[in-house]
Enzyme design. Structure first.
Site, PDB file in Angstrom:
ATOM      1  N   HIS A 239     -35.724  -6.015 -37.349  1.00  0.00           N
ATOM      2  CA  HIS A 239     -34.976  -6.009 -37.174  1.00  0.00           C
ATOM      3  C   HIS A 239     -33.805  -6.814 -37.381  1.00  0.00           C
ATOM      4  CE1 HIS A 239     -36.644  -8.997 -34.420  1.00  0.00           C
ATOM      5  NE2 HIS A 239     -35.873  -9.915 -34.496  1.00  0.00           N
ATOM      6  N   ASP A 268     -42.388  -4.475 -36.670  1.00  0.00           N
ATOM      7  CA  ASP A 268     -41.532  -5.566 -37.369  1.00  0.00           C
ATOM      8  C   ASP A 268     -41.956  -6.581 -38.446  1.00  0.00           C
ATOM      9  OD1 ASP A 268     -38.658  -5.904 -36.281  1.00  0.00           O
ATOM     10  OD2 ASP A 268     -39.564  -7.323 -34.352  1.00  0.00           O
ATOM     11  N   SER A 351     -35.869 -15.508 -35.699  1.00  0.00           N
ATOM     12  CA  SER A 351     -37.039 -14.188 -35.501  1.00  0.00           C
ATOM     13  C   SER A 351     -36.932 -13.816 -37.581  1.00  0.00           C
ATOM     14  CB  SER A 351     -35.580 -13.032 -35.476  1.00  0.00           C
ATOM     15  OG  SER A 351     -35.986 -12.313 -33.745  1.00  0.00           O
TER      16      SER A 351
END
Length: 482
Positions: A239, A268, A351
């Protein structure tokens, strides 16, 4: 199940097969690391321990293959002990019972793997033995012996026999009894003094990067970790680079060009290839079987508004749940089958960065936070993709093969479709609406896309039903998944 190396470097050393997946290869993240054999892939094969106790051996698509009793492995094989296994040019011998020499060889194997934080123990005669990752600019692990607070010897950790001889001399032990005592001593070392949070962050500095991508309507930033410094491979969340181009990796103030090497959107995860990996170091991967509720973990990365010259930041917490699943409430996110829940604070920009244990190994890839459940505010719930799942997916991605990736980015859209921005698929328009994959309709969520592409393998072609713009007539396009 025990596996003993029967040929090549490390002959006679045995390893206990345990955990959900026991990786074999030349990569640092492997539980059984085969050195000195150029035909062994970084992630070559893995043993899988079934709930009923059966042990299965899987090949990970290596060029040399995995040979069991003279036959190249085409599908998982049940290993019961006594088989002749060949990984590249290296022989492996599986046995049900612990090998007789395991106690003495285990010490050498564990010391050889001590490339993380310094560990130390005081012996009965007052000497202190430390295993340190670096010495004098040499990245090779070293053994340091102190007597009455003075360093009397610093020895590189090298060939197993030499290590045992050095340790025997340093501790005043001799013969078989001494070697068995050393094995117990090493277990104490691995459970002994733990590094400080500052030590963990310092060790992670050369292994963690900032990731920047130009995306439709703006810019996305996140973090990543170094998978393979020699090949310039960096791992981040998908992402972070979803629909992105002009990828950059920030490392110690430098902006370095990167390209998308492979991706698994539904897990992901994405692997980037950096043009210049100078100064980077591989991040060692732990085993999730060693992760327990209450364990200390440290999340590092480059959160919110970080620039390329920003200092690496960290947050500390504990493992709340060692293994769980997580269905993100956002339409733009997939479902996570294996996550570690932590109360270490995660913020936008974390992230793709590593979640690190006390052994300075990666136990998860920071991916998401839960802020609200059923209208109730939630605090202190961060989620990292579990390292066992990371290892399983990287077995494919590291070879340059993607999973469920057609070369485009994905974004949830109300109205039963997913808006897709062009990534690397040149046959597709820059932006369009995806309606169906091989006839399976999408409901407007990332999860529905994952359901539709679950059976599509790397290299296969799927038929996409798309709309180039709102109101346009849908058309079908064949797209090769990467």
């Amino acid at each position: 199940m025990w596996v003993t190396i029967g040929s090549g470097e490390g002959t006679g050393v045995s390893f206990h097969v345990q955990g959900e997946r026991f990786l074999v290869g030349s990569g640092e993240e492997c539980q059984l690391r085969v050195n000195g054999d150029a035909t062994v892939a970084p992630l070559h094969a893995y043993f899988e321990v079934e709930p009923d106790g059966r042990v299965l051996l899987h090949d990970l698509g290596s060029d040399a293959g995995t040979i069991v009793n003279g036959q190249r492995l085409a599908e998982p094989a049940v290993i019961e002990g006594g088989e002749h296994i060949r990984i590249g040019d290296t022989d492996l011998v599986p046995t049900v019972d612990e090998p007789e020499e395991e106690a003495r060889e285990r010490a050498a194997a564990l010391l050889h793997e001590s490339t993380g934080a310094p560990v130390r123990v005081r012996t009965g005669d007052g000497d202190v033995i430390e295993v340190v990752p670096e010495h004098g600019g040499d990245e090779q692990p070293h053994l340091r012996v102190r007597t009455e607070d003075e360093v009397v010897e610093v020895v590189p950790v090298g060939e197993h026999r030499r290590m045992r001889e050095r340790i025997t001399l340093a501790t005043g032990l001799a013969g078989v009894a001494g070697l068995i005592a050393i094995a117990a001593l090493v277990f104490l070392l691995t459970r002994g003094s733990k590094p400080s949070t500052a030590d963990i962050v310092s060790n992670a500095r050369a292994r963690t990067v900032l990731v920047d991508a130009k995306v439709p309507g703006g810019e996305a930033t996140g973090s990543g970790f170094v998978l393979d410094a020699k090949q310039g491979l960096v791992v981040t969340n998908f992402h972070v680079v979803n629909g992105g181009h002009n990828l950059l990796v920030g490392f110690r103030g430098d902006q370095r060009d990167a390209t998308l090497y492979s991706a698994a959107p539904c897990d992901d995860l994405a692997v980037l290839k950096v043009s210049d990996a100078h100064g980077m170091k591989n991040f060692p991967l732990a085993s999730q079987s060693d992760v327990k509720e209450g364990d200390r973990v440290v999340a590092v990365g480059y959160p919110a508004n970080a620039a390329f010259d920003t200092t690496l930041t960290s947050t500390e917490g504990v493992v709340s749940v060692a293994r769980s699943s997580f269905r993100a409430p956002s339409a733009d996110a997939p479902s996570y089958a294996n996550v570690i829940q932590t109360d270490a604070a995660l913020n936008p920009g974390n992230s793709g960065g590593p979640l690190i244990d006390d052994d300075e190994k990666l136990v998860g890839v920071n991916a998401a936070t839960l802020l609200r459940a059923g209208g109730t505010p939630i605090q202190g719930q961060g989620y990292a993709i579990g390292v066992d799942r990371v290892k399983a997916v990287l077995g494919t991605l590291r070879a340059g093969r993607s999973q469920g990736f057609g070369g485009f980015g994905l974004k949830g859209r109300p109205g039963g479709a997913i808006a897709v921005a062009m990534g690397t698929a040149s046959s597709l328009p820059p932006q369009f609406v995806l309606r169906e994959v091989n006839g399976a309709p999408l409901t407007g969520t990332f999860a529905s896309y994952c359901d539709a592409v679950r059976s599509i393998k790397s290299g296969q072609t799927a038929v996409l039903t798309i709309q180039a713009k709102p109101g346009a007539k849908p058309k079908q396009l064949p797209v090769k998944f990467q």
